[in-house]
Design a protein around this motif. Structure first.
Motif, PDB file in Angstrom:
ATOM      1  N   TYR A  18       1.539  -7.588  89.344  1.00  0.00           N
ATOM      2  CA  TYR A  18       1.889  -6.300  88.741  1.00  0.00           C
ATOM      3  C   TYR A  18       0.879  -5.198  89.022  1.00  0.00           C
ATOM      4  N   ASP A  62      -6.716  -5.608  85.438  1.00  0.00           N
ATOM      5  CA  ASP A  62      -6.178  -5.167  86.730  1.00  0.00           C
ATOM      6  C   ASP A  62      -6.008  -3.655  86.737  1.00  0.00           C
ATOM      7  N   ARG A 108      10.676  -9.518  79.482  1.00  0.00           N
ATOM      8  CA  ARG A 108      10.121  -8.873  80.669  1.00  0.00           C
ATOM      9  C   ARG A 108      10.255  -7.370  80.499  1.00  0.00           C
ATOM     10  N   THR A 142      10.116 -14.927  85.455  1.00  0.00           N
ATOM     11  CA  THR A 142      11.018 -15.545  84.480  1.00  0.00           C
ATOM     12  C   THR A 142      10.778 -15.074  83.058  1.00  0.00           C
ATOM     13  N   LEU A 165       3.632 -15.790  80.106  1.00  0.00           N
ATOM     14  CA  LEU A 165       2.750 -15.406  79.000  1.00  0.00           C
ATOM     15  C   LEU A 165       3.112 -16.133  77.710  1.00  0.00           C
TER      16      LEU A 165
HETATM   17  P1  ADP Z   1       7.055 -12.922  84.342  1.00  0.00           P
HETATM   18  O1  ADP Z   1       5.845 -12.430  85.056  1.00  0.00           O
HETATM   19  O2  ADP Z   1       7.609 -14.183  84.922  1.00  0.00           O
HETATM   20  O3  ADP Z   1       8.096 -11.874  84.144  1.00  0.00           O
HETATM   21  P2  ADP Z   1       5.366 -13.247  81.988  1.00  0.00           P
HETATM   22  O4  ADP Z   1       5.681 -13.924  80.683  1.00  0.00           O
HETATM   23  O5  ADP Z   1       4.207 -13.776  82.743  1.00  0.00           O
HETATM   24  O6  ADP Z   1       6.687 -13.351  82.855  1.00  0.00           O
HETATM   25  O7  ADP Z   1       5.167 -11.707  81.719  1.00  0.00           O
HETATM   26  C1  ADP Z   1       6.095 -11.019  80.902  1.00  0.00           C
HETATM   27  C2  ADP Z   1       6.178  -9.556  81.310  1.00  0.00           C
HETATM   28  O8  ADP Z   1       4.955  -8.895  80.969  1.00  0.00           O
HETATM   29  C3  ADP Z   1       6.338  -9.336  82.813  1.00  0.00           C
HETATM   30  O9  ADP Z   1       7.694  -9.377  83.197  1.00  0.00           O
HETATM   31  C4  ADP Z   1       5.737  -7.941  82.999  1.00  0.00           C
HETATM   32  O10 ADP Z   1       6.714  -6.969  82.711  1.00  0.00           O
HETATM   33  C5  ADP Z   1       4.663  -7.871  81.910  1.00  0.00           C
HETATM   34  N1  ADP Z   1       3.319  -8.136  82.458  1.00  0.00           N
HETATM   35  C6  ADP Z   1       2.642  -9.310  82.457  1.00  0.00           C
HETATM   36  N2  ADP Z   1       1.428  -9.186  83.014  1.00  0.00           N
HETATM   37  C7  ADP Z   1       1.319  -7.886  83.393  1.00  0.00           C
HETATM   38  C8  ADP Z   1       0.277  -7.106  84.034  1.00  0.00           C
HETATM   39  N3  ADP Z   1      -0.886  -7.647  84.409  1.00  0.00           N
HETATM   40  N4  ADP Z   1       0.546  -5.785  84.248  1.00  0.00           N
HETATM   41  C9  ADP Z   1       1.717  -5.209  83.868  1.00  0.00           C
HETATM   42  N5  ADP Z   1       2.719  -5.893  83.268  1.00  0.00           N
HETATM   43  C10 ADP Z   1       2.533  -7.209  83.030  1.00  0.00           C
END
Ligand code: ADP
Length: 265
Positions: free
Chosen positions: A165, A189, A208, A219, A223
């Motif tokens: 991201y 980041d 998401r 998916t 997180l």
């Molecule tokens: P995924 O990456 O598979 O969609 P995650 O549960 O890892 O699922 O993350 C959930 C959502 O959080 C992501 O779809 C994204 O929109 C947001 N996200 C996670 N990490 C970041 C990041 N470092 N910067 C911006 N948005 C993030």
């Protein structure tokens, strides 16, 4: 009067039944929604790397003579990378199932934060290739009391997101900070960041953030699994902006210190 009362009670009972039926059907439809979200994300996310693995393997077999050793190596690397990705994904699914059943077993041991981060970076391999990675984790930090395999997975998920991201060429910084009873590992980041209203919800399953510039593959499980694992350790995980102007994402993972914090067993 009795008749009228009886009628009213009957009507009230009927209403309650209707309401509870409605709630049942809401619960059912939520379960259905989660089930179909899981099914479609599982099939999509298993399929994408598989297509790439099968394609690369076919090219290796069919075009063997025409490929130079550089070409063969590139295809083999793709197979390895996509295989690793599949492996991480299946591991996430397994953990999610175990978390759901309360059957996640922690094999805690005093662990060194720098080693955990190093193992996660190694596991991600080329996923971090297009970023500048800065590791600001001292090697004399106190040991944390965690399951090293699971914690490595948490860090790999968070680092993978940081790379996914944020623009390629930008910097990802990992810091280790000692608190009174805990140690915080933070991954920052230089991406667009996560809006305030989404900062808690990104830890929900399948949540998401809808990005303006089109959604990256994923998916919405990563997180949620990280939070499940960190919570099981009695730790904490949260998302903050990385910079004062609100941009960038900083994921802070607070972990309990091992009883003997002087050294790693
Ligand atoms: P995924 O990456 O598979 O969609 P995650 O549960 O890892 O699922 O993350 C959930 C959502 O959080 C992501 O779809 C994204 O929109 C947001 N996200 C996670 N990490 C970041 C990041 N470092 N910067 C911006 N948005 C993030």
């Amino acid at each position: 009067i009795l008749d009228a009362l009886t009628d009213q009670v009957a009507i009230a009972v009927e209403r309650t039944r209707l309401v509870s039926d409605l709630q049942d059907s809401r619960i059912l439809s939520e379960t259905e929604r989660l089930r179909s979200a899981l099914l479609s994300s599982v099939s999509h996310d298993l399929r994408t790397p598989l297509v790439s693995i099968i394609g690369s393997a076919s090219s290796l077999i069919e075009a063997d003579d025409a490929l130079g050793s550089g070409g063969r190596r590139q295809l083999a690397e793709t197979i390895k990378e996509e295989g690793d990705r599949l492996n991480r994904y299946v591991q996430n699914l397994l953990d999610m199932t175990r978390l759901g059943y309360g059957a996640l077993k922690l094999n805690r041991q005093p662990s060194d934060a720098r080693e955990l981060v190093g193992a996660a970076v190694h596991q991600l391999g080329s996923a971090l290739r297009s970023h500048l990675l800065v590791l600001d984790v001292a090697d004399d930090l106190p040991a944390v009391d965690v399951d090293p395999i699971l914690m490595q997975q948490v860090l790999a998920n968070v680092l993978d997101n940081a790379a996914k991201y944020s623009p390629s060429g930008s910097t990802i910084i990992v810091t280790g900070l000692t608190g009174k009873n805990s140690l915080t590992i933070a991954v920052s980041d230089e991406g667009p960041g996560i809006a305030r209203e989404d900062r808690e919800r990104v830890f929900d399953m399948f949540y998401r953030v809808r990005a303006a510039d089109g959604q990256r593959a994923g998916t919405g499980l990563g997180l949620a699994i990280c939070k499940g694992i960190v919570d099981a350790h009695g730790g904490s995980i949260r998302a903050e902006p990385a910079k004062a102007d609100g941009t960038g994402t900083r994921i802070e993972i607070g972990l309990p210190l091992a009883a003997d914090t002087k050294g790693v067993a």
